[in-house]
Design a protein around this motif. Structure first.
Motif, PDB file in Angstrom:
ATOM      1  N   ILE A 102       1.001  -1.134   0.058  1.00  0.00           N
ATOM      2  CA  ILE A 102       0.050   0.003   0.064  1.00  0.00           C
ATOM      3  C   ILE A 102       0.862   1.182  -0.105  1.00  0.00           C
ATOM      4  N   VAL A 103       0.806   1.957  -0.963  1.00  0.00           N
ATOM      5  CA  VAL A 103       1.990   3.090  -1.282  1.00  0.00           C
ATOM      6  C   VAL A 103       0.946   4.112  -2.023  1.00  0.00           C
ATOM      7  N   ARG A 104       1.769   5.443  -2.156  1.00  0.00           N
ATOM      8  CA  ARG A 104       1.270   6.331  -2.711  1.00  0.00           C
ATOM      9  C   ARG A 104       2.039   6.682  -4.032  1.00  0.00           C
ATOM     10  N   ASP A 105       1.264   7.105  -5.182  1.00  0.00           N
ATOM     11  CA  ASP A 105       1.976   6.990  -6.470  1.00  0.00           C
ATOM     12  C   ASP A 105       1.141   8.267  -7.048  1.00  0.00           C
ATOM     13  N   HIS A 106       1.855   8.986  -8.133  1.00  0.00           N
ATOM     14  CA  HIS A 106       0.919   9.844  -8.992  1.00  0.00           C
ATOM     15  C   HIS A 106       0.504  11.342  -8.181  1.00  0.00           C
ATOM     16  N   ASP A 107       1.450  11.790  -7.662  1.00  0.00           N
ATOM     17  CA  ASP A 107       1.122  13.130  -6.805  1.00  0.00           C
ATOM     18  C   ASP A 107       1.245  14.019  -7.995  1.00  0.00           C
ATOM     19  N   ALA A 150      13.566  -2.841  -9.903  1.00  0.00           N
ATOM     20  CA  ALA A 150      12.496  -2.111 -10.812  1.00  0.00           C
ATOM     21  C   ALA A 150      11.212  -2.822 -10.669  1.00  0.00           C
ATOM     22  N   ASP A 151      10.207  -2.097 -10.375  1.00  0.00           N
ATOM     23  CA  ASP A 151       8.973  -2.884 -10.380  1.00  0.00           C
ATOM     24  C   ASP A 151       7.856  -2.474 -11.408  1.00  0.00           C
ATOM     25  N   ALA A 152       7.585  -3.401 -12.006  1.00  0.00           N
ATOM     26  CA  ALA A 152       6.642  -2.824 -13.355  1.00  0.00           C
ATOM     27  C   ALA A 152       5.210  -3.477 -13.061  1.00  0.00           C
ATOM     28  N   GLY A 153       4.350  -2.680 -12.709  1.00  0.00           N
ATOM     29  CA  GLY A 153       3.142  -2.945 -12.226  1.00  0.00           C
ATOM     30  C   GLY A 153       1.953  -2.027 -12.267  1.00  0.00           C
ATOM     31  N   ILE A 154       1.157  -2.159 -11.311  1.00  0.00           N
ATOM     32  CA  ILE A 154       0.017  -1.237 -11.378  1.00  0.00           C
ATOM     33  C   ILE A 154      -0.409  -0.779 -10.007  1.00  0.00           C
ATOM     34  N   HIS A 155      -1.203   0.526 -10.012  1.00  0.00           N
ATOM     35  CA  HIS A 155      -1.565   1.064  -8.662  1.00  0.00           C
ATOM     36  C   HIS A 155      -2.898   1.289  -8.867  1.00  0.00           C
ATOM     37  N   VAL A 156      -3.616   0.743  -7.869  1.00  0.00           N
ATOM     38  CA  VAL A 156      -5.194   0.761  -7.893  1.00  0.00           C
ATOM     39  C   VAL A 156      -5.411   1.737  -6.632  1.00  0.00           C
ATOM     40  N   ARG A 157      -6.290   2.806  -6.678  1.00  0.00           N
ATOM     41  CA  ARG A 157      -6.550   3.520  -5.749  1.00  0.00           C
ATOM     42  C   ARG A 157      -7.978   4.267  -5.996  1.00  0.00           C
ATOM     43  N   ARG A 158      -8.497   4.903  -4.822  1.00  0.00           N
ATOM     44  CA  ARG A 158      -9.628   5.529  -4.775  1.00  0.00           C
ATOM     45  C   ARG A 158      -9.529   6.794  -5.859  1.00  0.00           C
ATOM     46  N   ASN A 159     -10.466   6.909  -6.620  1.00  0.00           N
ATOM     47  CA  ASN A 159     -10.524   8.020  -7.870  1.00  0.00           C
ATOM     48  C   ASN A 159     -10.781   9.475  -7.084  1.00  0.00           C
ATOM     49  N   GLU A 160      -9.648  10.297  -7.327  1.00  0.00           N
ATOM     50  CA  GLU A 160      -9.637  11.537  -6.908  1.00  0.00           C
ATOM     51  C   GLU A 160     -10.871  12.464  -7.486  1.00  0.00           C
ATOM     52  N   THR A 168     -12.712   3.523  -8.360  1.00  0.00           N
ATOM     53  CA  THR A 168     -11.466   3.156  -8.262  1.00  0.00           C
ATOM     54  C   THR A 168     -10.825   3.561  -9.616  1.00  0.00           C
ATOM     55  N   SER A 169      -9.489   3.735  -9.493  1.00  0.00           N
ATOM     56  CA  SER A 169      -8.769   4.285 -10.649  1.00  0.00           C
ATOM     57  C   SER A 169      -7.531   3.459 -10.649  1.00  0.00           C
ATOM     58  N   LEU A 170      -7.056   2.824 -11.927  1.00  0.00           N
ATOM     59  CA  LEU A 170      -5.884   2.067 -12.023  1.00  0.00           C
ATOM     60  C   LEU A 170      -5.014   2.410 -13.153  1.00  0.00           C
ATOM     61  N   SER A 171      -3.652   2.463 -12.653  1.00  0.00           N
ATOM     62  CA  SER A 171      -2.870   3.138 -13.649  1.00  0.00           C
ATOM     63  C   SER A 171      -1.626   2.232 -13.359  1.00  0.00           C
ATOM     64  N   ILE A 172      -0.733   2.680 -14.247  1.00  0.00           N
ATOM     65  CA  ILE A 172       0.759   2.296 -14.240  1.00  0.00           C
ATOM     66  C   ILE A 172       1.553   2.595 -12.734  1.00  0.00           C
ATOM     67  N   TYR A 173       2.045   1.705 -11.847  1.00  0.00           N
ATOM     68  CA  TYR A 173       2.928   2.340 -10.740  1.00  0.00           C
ATOM     69  C   TYR A 173       4.029   3.118 -11.178  1.00  0.00           C
ATOM     70  N   ASN A 174       3.976   4.394 -11.454  1.00  0.00           N
ATOM     71  CA  ASN A 174       5.095   5.122 -11.943  1.00  0.00           C
ATOM     72  C   ASN A 174       6.319   4.933 -11.192  1.00  0.00           C
ATOM     73  N   ASN A 175       6.364   4.916  -9.697  1.00  0.00           N
ATOM     74  CA  ASN A 175       7.317   4.991  -8.736  1.00  0.00           C
ATOM     75  C   ASN A 175       8.235   3.629  -9.157  1.00  0.00           C
ATOM     76  N   GLY A 176       7.425   2.727  -9.555  1.00  0.00           N
ATOM     77  CA  GLY A 176       8.175   1.318  -9.853  1.00  0.00           C
ATOM     78  C   GLY A 176       9.498   1.518 -10.937  1.00  0.00           C
ATOM     79  N   PHE A 177       9.287   2.575 -11.658  1.00  0.00           N
ATOM     80  CA  PHE A 177      10.365   2.805 -12.698  1.00  0.00           C
ATOM     81  C   PHE A 177      10.988   3.848 -12.165  1.00  0.00           C
ATOM     82  N   LEU A 178      10.432   4.888 -11.975  1.00  0.00           N
ATOM     83  CA  LEU A 178      11.276   6.009 -11.464  1.00  0.00           C
ATOM     84  C   LEU A 178      12.219   5.850 -10.301  1.00  0.00           C
ATOM     85  N   GLN A 179      11.990   4.998  -9.493  1.00  0.00           N
ATOM     86  CA  GLN A 179      12.684   4.753  -8.196  1.00  0.00           C
ATOM     87  C   GLN A 179      13.750   3.639  -8.643  1.00  0.00           C
TER      88      GLN A 179
END
Lengths: 192, 200
Positions: A102-107, A150-160, A168-179
């Protein structure tokens, strides 16, 4: 969310208490990603496994959020080279794994942008991971390990954008690549 | 203040002369800081024209981190003196750049495993919201693991005391009080720090 985090932590704690029996080494993982604990299982035929629990500090050093995330990784590592020089042994390895947490992403801001607050909207991440690193052995109870994941995956969270619905919104887990470029230094202690 | 480097040099020179040429060391240190106590002393004239004197005490747990780089010398077999700088979190949205001198004393010798006493202090420079230079002192213990010749790992536990200034908010206007209306403004943070250091 707090309840889920508490349960996950309890589960990890239970696993951590059971794992040392099979683990060869245990250690602290330090990285700009966060900090955590790592268990390294007994090596066999040039293959070993690692289990990692990481407290994800994304957004905290920049004061954009106040509570950390947590993620877990289990990897199978293949040793492809072993060298020795001046009393130091170098073990080069790489391998795939699975990550979840359970992490944050897409800020809305990046780096030290203190004016944009990260949304207090953590989500679940699931990813396939790729790990590569080098273990430095000194013939002591303590060894060091430098690795990259490196983590190639998805991030599922409440739709802001739809706060009133349970969307819910589903997107690529950005930090998996950026970090992936963030180094991880683990201080390992021999258990057996 | 200007005499301080000279005084330090005079104090340390017999040690250096006795030990011969000191071994130059450098390293990296990172850690977790738990700030637990914040005390302030405010004395200012508010917008309404009356004086406010307050000494708030706040016991609040706040997590921070630090990343430091150091360079120094083993001035004797048991004493290391190093200068530190980097980035250090002190409180919520309080990041500072420290410039610190720290001494480590190892009864077992700096090149062996064993406990050490650590003490240091210096100045802290603001990064964002702070406007004034602060001060920091720290003291604690460390355990050194000598991995190979020229590489050691330290596990440190220190108590950090940081003297700082903060922006005072006027209770009536909710605006920051201008400096001309402030007689006294100081804030102290007390924190426990757990760090790992690699020394080369």
């Amino acid at each position: 969310m707090q309840r889920v985090l508490t349960r996950l932590f309890a589960l990890w704690l239970l696993a951590a208490l059971c794992l040392p029996a099979a683990a060869q080494e245990a250690g602290f993982l330090n990285s700009p990603k966060g900090f955590g604990a790592q268990y390294r299982f007994t090596e066999s035929d040039g293959v070993f496994h690692t289990a990692t629990a990481l407290i994800d500090i994304y957004g905290i050093p920049t004061s954009r959020c106040s509570s950390p995330g947590i993620r877990f990784n289990f990897s199978r590592q293949y040793i492809f080279k072993q060298l020795e020089s001046r009393g130091v042994s170098f073990t080069l390895y790489a391998g795939p794994g699975l990550s979840a947490g359970i992490v944050r992403d897409h800020d809305k801001g990046r780096w030290f942008d203190l004016t944009s607050l990260i949304s207090e909207n953590p989500g679940f991440m699931f990813a396939l991971s790729g790990d590569a690193g080098c273990r430095f052995g000194f013939g002591r109870k303590v060894s060091l390990d430098l690795s990259f994941t490196a983590d190639a995956g998805i991030h599922v969270r409440r739709n802001e954008d739809e706060p009133s619905y349970a969307a819910t919104s589903l997107s690529i887990y950005n930090n998996g690549f950026l970090q992936a470029i963030y180094p991880q230094l683990t201080v390992l202690f021999k258990l057996q | 203040m200007k005499r301080l480097p000279l005084v330090l040099l005079l104090i340390l020179s017999p040690l250096v002369l006795r030990a011969g040429m000191p071994r130059i060391t450098w390293g990296l240190e990172w850690g977790y800081t738990a700030t637990i106590l914040k005390t302030s002393q405010h004395n200012f004239v508010c917008d309404e024209g009356y004086r406010i004197i307050e000494n708030p005490v706040s016991w609040r747990y706040f997590s921070n981190g630090s990343v430091l780089a150091c360079a120094g010398a083993d001035i004797t077999e048991h004493i290391n003196l190093s200068a530190y700088t980097g980035l250090q979190g002190v409180y919520s949205r309080r990041w500072v750049v420290p410039a610190m001198l720290r001494m480590k004393w190892s009864p077992a010798g700096l090149r062996s495993d064993g406990f050490m006493l650590v003490a240091g202090g210096g100045l802290t420079f603001p990064t964002t919201v702070l406007r004034e230079t602060g001060m920091e002192t720290q003291a604690g213990v460390a355990y050194r693991i000598a991995l190979i010749r020229g590489l050691s790992l330290d596990l440190l536990l220190t108590w950090n005391f940081t003297l700082d200034w903060e922006n005072i908010t006027d209770p009536d206007t909710r605006q920051w009080v201008p400096r001309s209306k402030i007689t006294n403004n100081s804030t102290e943070y007390q924190a426990l720090n757990l760090s790992i250091a690699l020394n080369f």
